[in-house]
Design a protein around this motif. Structure first.
Motif, PDB file in Angstrom:
ATOM      1  N   UNK A 130       0.759  -1.215  -0.090  1.00 34.75           N
ATOM      2  CA  UNK A 130      -0.004  -0.064  -0.062  1.00 34.75           C
ATOM      3  C   UNK A 130       0.960   1.244   0.029  1.00 34.75           C
ATOM      4  N   UNK A 131       1.928   1.277   0.865  1.00 34.66           N
ATOM      5  CA  UNK A 131       2.860   2.424   0.759  1.00 34.66           C
ATOM      6  C   UNK A 131       3.678   2.652  -0.481  1.00 34.66           C
ATOM      7  N   UNK A 132       3.894   1.634  -1.190  1.00 33.13           N
ATOM      8  CA  UNK A 132       4.666   1.441  -2.489  1.00 33.13           C
ATOM      9  C   UNK A 132       3.636   2.351  -3.633  1.00 33.13           C
ATOM     10  N   UNK A 133       2.388   1.835  -3.492  1.00 30.01           N
ATOM     11  CA  UNK A 133       1.351   2.093  -4.230  1.00 30.01           C
ATOM     12  C   UNK A 133       1.281   3.622  -4.268  1.00 30.01           C
ATOM     13  N   UNK A 134       0.994   4.149  -2.717  1.00 32.51           N
ATOM     14  CA  UNK A 134       0.734   5.478  -2.444  1.00 32.51           C
ATOM     15  C   UNK A 134       2.031   6.402  -3.227  1.00 32.51           C
ATOM     16  N   UNK A 135       3.175   5.916  -2.979  1.00 28.25           N
ATOM     17  CA  UNK A 135       4.199   6.464  -3.298  1.00 28.25           C
ATOM     18  C   UNK A 135       4.395   6.859  -4.919  1.00 28.25           C
ATOM     19  N   UNK A 136       3.869   5.515  -5.438  1.00 27.57           N
ATOM     20  CA  UNK A 136       3.780   5.562  -7.154  1.00 27.57           C
ATOM     21  C   UNK A 136       2.902   6.643  -7.548  1.00 27.57           C
ATOM     22  N   UNK A 138       1.878   9.357  -5.892  1.00 26.46           N
ATOM     23  CA  UNK A 138       2.280  10.397  -5.536  1.00 26.46           C
ATOM     24  C   UNK A 138       3.164  10.905  -6.518  1.00 26.46           C
ATOM     25  N   UNK A 139       4.222  10.253  -6.909  1.00 23.31           N
ATOM     26  CA  UNK A 139       4.933  10.494  -8.036  1.00 23.31           C
ATOM     27  C   UNK A 139       4.090  10.722  -9.498  1.00 23.31           C
ATOM     28  N   UNK A 140       3.441  10.042  -9.964  1.00 21.46           N
ATOM     29  CA  UNK A 140       2.672  10.231 -10.796  1.00 21.46           C
ATOM     30  C   UNK A 140       1.757  11.460 -10.886  1.00 21.46           C
ATOM     31  N   UNK A 141       1.239  11.807  -9.749  1.00 21.63           N
ATOM     32  CA  UNK A 141       0.380  13.014  -9.491  1.00 21.63           C
ATOM     33  C   UNK A 141       1.192  14.359  -9.871  1.00 21.63           C
ATOM     34  N   UNK A 142       2.288  14.209  -9.077  1.00 21.55           N
ATOM     35  CA  UNK A 142       3.288  15.493  -8.929  1.00 21.55           C
ATOM     36  C   UNK A 142       3.765  15.507 -10.592  1.00 21.55           C
ATOM     37  N   UNK A 143       4.018  14.642 -11.442  1.00 23.82           N
ATOM     38  CA  UNK A 143       4.794  14.540 -12.634  1.00 23.82           C
ATOM     39  C   UNK A 143       3.515  15.141 -13.551  1.00 23.82           C
TER      40      UNK A 143
END
Length: 145
Positions: A130-136, A138-143
């Motif tokens: 779940x943490x990895x998915x949130x991080x992914x 978050x990186x996708x939304x910031x990009x």
């Protein structure tokens, strides 16, 4: 001599009666023997008929038993094939739960407890995913912004 004649006359009169009685008994005995022979012949024919039917039934049962035995052997052979295939499938799948399945569940909004119950992950593995998915995300939304 009179006695001799009278005894002979008495014997002559008894003799035909004795002959008739003996002949009647002989005829009655022969009649009973013929009747008994006919009854025995009829019983023999009936017994042969029953015996033939029983023999046919036994032959049919034997054929049926052989057919059932062949079907059981075929079923056991097919079951063995299915068990081999099942064993091969189980051995070809990884021991660990599918991470692809977990990713799909996470994308649909699965929680940590959902991943534990449906995928067999431990709580720490589910939390990490779940943490990895949130991080992914978050990186996708910031990009994207």
């Amino acid at each position: 001599m009179l006695e001799l004649v009278s005894s002979w006359a008495l014997g002559a009169s008894v003799h035909p009666l004795l002959l008739i009685t003996t002949a009647s008994i002989a005829i009655l005995g022969c009649s009973m023997a013929i009747f008994n022979a006919r009854v025995l012949l009829k019983q023999k024919r009936q017994q042969e008929l029953v015996n033939r039917r029983l023999h046919e039934d036994m032959a049919s049962l034997s054929k049926s038993a052989i057919g059932m035995g062949q079907k059981v052997l075929e079923t056991e052979r097919r079951l063995a094939e299915v068990l081999k295939k099942q064993f091969a499938i189980l051995n070809s799948q990884p021991e660990h739960p599918s991470y692809d399945q977990a990713s799909r569940l996470i994308a649909m909004g699965a929680t940590e407890n959902d991943l534990v119950s449906s995928c067999g992950f431990s709580h720490s593995e589910a939390e990490l995913l779940l943490s990895l998915n949130r991080k992914r995300q978050g990186n996708f939304e910031s990009a994207v912004h």
